[in-house]
Design an enzyme around this catalytic site. Structure first.
Site, PDB file in Angstrom:
ATOM      1  N   HIS A  72      60.575  34.961   9.775  1.00  0.00           N
ATOM      2  CA  HIS A  72      59.746  35.799  10.657  1.00  0.00           C
ATOM      3  C   HIS A  72      58.277  35.546  10.398  1.00  0.00           C
ATOM      4  O   HIS A  72      57.841  35.513   9.252  1.00  0.00           O
ATOM      5  CB  HIS A  72      60.066  37.278  10.445  1.00  0.00           C
ATOM      6  CG  HIS A  72      61.328  37.700  11.132  1.00  0.00           C
ATOM      7  ND1 HIS A  72      61.630  38.998  11.405  1.00  0.00           N
ATOM      8  CD2 HIS A  72      62.366  36.975  11.604  1.00  0.00           C
ATOM      9  CE1 HIS A  72      62.796  39.069  12.025  1.00  0.00           C
ATOM     10  NE2 HIS A  72      63.270  37.849  12.148  1.00  0.00           N
ATOM     11  N   TYR A 201      57.902  48.476  13.363  1.00  0.00           N
ATOM     12  CA  TYR A 201      57.612  49.712  12.628  1.00  0.00           C
ATOM     13  C   TYR A 201      56.961  50.662  13.640  1.00  0.00           C
ATOM     14  O   TYR A 201      55.866  50.377  14.120  1.00  0.00           O
ATOM     15  CB  TYR A 201      56.645  49.432  11.471  1.00  0.00           C
ATOM     16  CG  TYR A 201      57.268  48.651  10.322  1.00  0.00           C
ATOM     17  CD1 TYR A 201      57.432  47.266  10.386  1.00  0.00           C
ATOM     18  CD2 TYR A 201      57.692  49.305   9.166  1.00  0.00           C
ATOM     19  CE1 TYR A 201      58.004  46.556   9.328  1.00  0.00           C
ATOM     20  CE2 TYR A 201      58.262  48.599   8.097  1.00  0.00           C
ATOM     21  CZ  TYR A 201      58.409  47.235   8.191  1.00  0.00           C
ATOM     22  OH  TYR A 201      58.976  46.532   7.147  1.00  0.00           O
ATOM     23  N   PRO A 293      61.179  52.320   0.872  1.00  0.00           N
ATOM     24  CA  PRO A 293      61.485  51.048   1.523  1.00  0.00           C
ATOM     25  C   PRO A 293      60.518  50.631   2.627  1.00  0.00           C
ATOM     26  O   PRO A 293      60.613  49.508   3.133  1.00  0.00           O
ATOM     27  CB  PRO A 293      62.896  51.265   2.101  1.00  0.00           C
ATOM     28  CG  PRO A 293      63.077  52.736   2.158  1.00  0.00           C
ATOM     29  CD  PRO A 293      62.220  53.341   1.107  1.00  0.00           C
ATOM     30  N   LYS A 297      59.495  46.264  -0.510  1.00  0.00           N
ATOM     31  CA  LYS A 297      59.075  45.591  -1.748  1.00  0.00           C
ATOM     32  C   LYS A 297      60.100  45.616  -2.879  1.00  0.00           C
ATOM     33  O   LYS A 297      59.978  44.857  -3.848  1.00  0.00           O
ATOM     34  CB  LYS A 297      57.779  46.228  -2.275  1.00  0.00           C
ATOM     35  CG  LYS A 297      56.584  45.940  -1.416  1.00  0.00           C
ATOM     36  CD  LYS A 297      56.196  44.480  -1.511  1.00  0.00           C
ATOM     37  CE  LYS A 297      55.331  44.062  -0.355  1.00  0.00           C
ATOM     38  NZ  LYS A 297      55.564  42.727   0.120  1.00  0.00           N
ATOM     39  N   TYR A 385      52.141  42.537   2.732  1.00  0.00           N
ATOM     40  CA  TYR A 385      53.515  42.500   3.245  1.00  0.00           C
ATOM     41  C   TYR A 385      54.202  41.198   2.842  1.00  0.00           C
ATOM     42  O   TYR A 385      55.344  41.191   2.384  1.00  0.00           O
ATOM     43  CB  TYR A 385      53.515  42.659   4.767  1.00  0.00           C
ATOM     44  CG  TYR A 385      54.882  42.991   5.335  1.00  0.00           C
ATOM     45  CD1 TYR A 385      55.250  44.313   5.572  1.00  0.00           C
ATOM     46  CD2 TYR A 385      55.794  41.992   5.634  1.00  0.00           C
ATOM     47  CE1 TYR A 385      56.498  44.624   6.092  1.00  0.00           C
ATOM     48  CE2 TYR A 385      57.048  42.290   6.150  1.00  0.00           C
ATOM     49  CZ  TYR A 385      57.398  43.605   6.377  1.00  0.00           C
ATOM     50  OH  TYR A 385      58.641  43.916   6.880  1.00  0.00           O
TER      51      TYR A 385
END
Ligand code: RFL
Ligand code: PHB
Length: 392
Positions: A72, A201, A293, A297, A385
């Site tokens: 991704h 998200y 979550p 990580k 991220y």
């Protein structure tokens, strides 16, 4: 029984450490309290940083990951009826992430370990780590109905949040920093192709939602729910309706629905235990730290801990030098605290406040607007991220 490194816990941290040590020629034994079936099917993480993929590749455990993992190049943020893409390679100088389920990593590592060694004992429950501050620590465990001991030079406590290793640290010289959040996640697996190419998200007044995936035909989705929620109170129809409402934007977009094959509720917490070493006992992964979550990580931190630990134990074994192992806790904790901060910020930015705090809600929108309007702010999110390079 005796070995050089006794590894308590056969989750991703313990299994990967065993693989790394075995390839470096360091003897070890893994004790796992559950059955093989159980550990291979425990639904958890799915997002791997590039450093995690590299670590798995370096120890010959990435064949299936490379064939089946989904690379991704970004994520989508949804709020206020809008969608905004965060482009990772453009913002980080080329970094990407990979979607590959933790269940599959565990299956790959278990398969390799049973075929090539070192020993991996299932249904072997560690009862206590004893004498960690001596040169000869011992793991007491129960296996095949009787109590046994594993004498070691070093013990790696990879037994997760509810394990026993952390208890062997003296209260006087260790400390836990913790934060609970006033919400949980209801997670589902569904036999339906994902409705998106990258993770979404979504933040809104109804609560947070996340659209992730496991493969081109299996979706993984999460909903923010109140603490204490019973998954049984959520019918499939109610889950899909709520997800559709939370992902809705001011444009045409449809959430594909399909049969739900698993449902579970996970509480959210941040938890860091310092230090990560006491004498010859070293903690790694969830045994030492838990993150909510939202930042994805947890598994990545477990992999980065064991990468340092494997290197440090190999150095001691080969040369007798304790230089790296003496810095183990410090090296890991600097990354752990950065991941803890990032997960905390992501969590607070995206979840609806249960008490409907209007000021906090405006702050969330202001943070999201900043990220989507400023390349610097977006780059900061993307760098966190996708994760920093591994420390060693
Ligand atoms: P684990 O996986 O908990 O493994 C510990 C193992 O130790 C065993 N054990 C014992 N064995 C012997 N004797 C004892 N006394 C023992 N006590 C326990 C247990 O049976 C188990 O097999 O810890 P480890 O290896 O440190 O791995 C950590 C990760 O599992 C965890 O951080 C991630 O799953 C967190 N996480 C995510 N991490 C990511 O990096 N990306 C994600 O996308 C992501 N999503 C998630 C997540 C965790 C979630 N849940 C359910 C907590 C999504 C969810 C919903
Ligand atoms: C997952 O795929 O399970 C997942 C992905 C990203 C997260 C959390 C969980 O932030």
């Amino acid at each position: 029984m005796r070995t050089t490194v006794g590894i308590v816990g056969g989750g991703p941290a313990g299994l990967l450490l065993a693989r790394m040590l075995h390839r470096a020629g360091v003897d070890c034994v893994v004790l796992e309290s559950r059955t093989r079936e159980y550990v291979e099917h425990r639904q958890r993480a799915g997002m791997l940083e590039q450093g995690t993929v590299d670590a798995l590749r370096a120890c010959g455990a990435a064949d299936r990951l490379e064939a089946q993992g989904l690379v991704h190049r970004g994520i989508e943020l949804r709020f206020a009826g809008e969608r905004h893409r965060i482009d990772f390679p453009a913002l980080t100088g080329g970094r990407t992430v990979t979607i590959y389920a933790q269940t599959e990593i565990v299956k790959d590592l278990v398969g390799l370990q049973l075929a090539e060694g070192p020993p991996l004992l299932f249904e072997a429950e560690a009862l206590a780590v004893e004498k960690p501050d001596s040169d000869a620590p011992v793991v007491r465990f129960r296996h095949e109905g009787r109590e046994q001991t594993l004498a070691c030079d070093w013990v790696a406590g990879c037994d997760g949040f509810h394990g026993v290793s952390r208890r062997a640290f003296p209260a006087a010289t260790s400390r836990t920093y913790a934060r609970d959040y006033p919400y949980s996640w209801l997670g589902i697996l569904a036999d339906v192709p994902p409705s998106c190419e990258e993770l979404i998200y979504a933040r809104g007044e109804r609560g947070f939602a996340l659209h992730s995936m496991r493969s081109p035909s299996v979706s993984r989705l999460y909903l923010q729910v109140p603490n204490g929620t019973d998954a049984a109170d959520w019918s499939d129809e109610r889950i899909w309706d709520e997800l559709a409402a939370r992902f809705a934007i001011d444009a045409d977009w449809t959430l594909a629905r399909g049969p739900i094959t698993a449902k579970s509720v996970t509480p959210m917490r941040s938890h860091v235990h310092e230090p990560m070493r006491h004498g010859r006992l070293l903690l790694a992964g969830d045994a030492a730290h838990i993150v909510p979550p939202t930042g994805a990580k947890g598994l990545n931190l477990a992999v980065s801990d064991v990468s340092v630990l494997a290197r440090a134990l190999t150095e001691v074994h080969r040369t007798g030098s304790t230089q790296l192992i003496d810095r183990y806790s410090e090296l890991c904790l600097s990354r752990v605290w950065q991941a803890t901060r990032f997960s905390y910020d992501m969590t607070r930015m995206l979840h609806a406040q249960p008490n409907g705090d209007a000021f906090e809600s405006r702050m969330q929108l202001a943070r999201l607007r900043r990220i989507t309007a400023s390349r610097h702010a977006a780059a900061e999110l993307a760098a966190n991220y996708t994760g920093p390079p591994l420390a060693v």
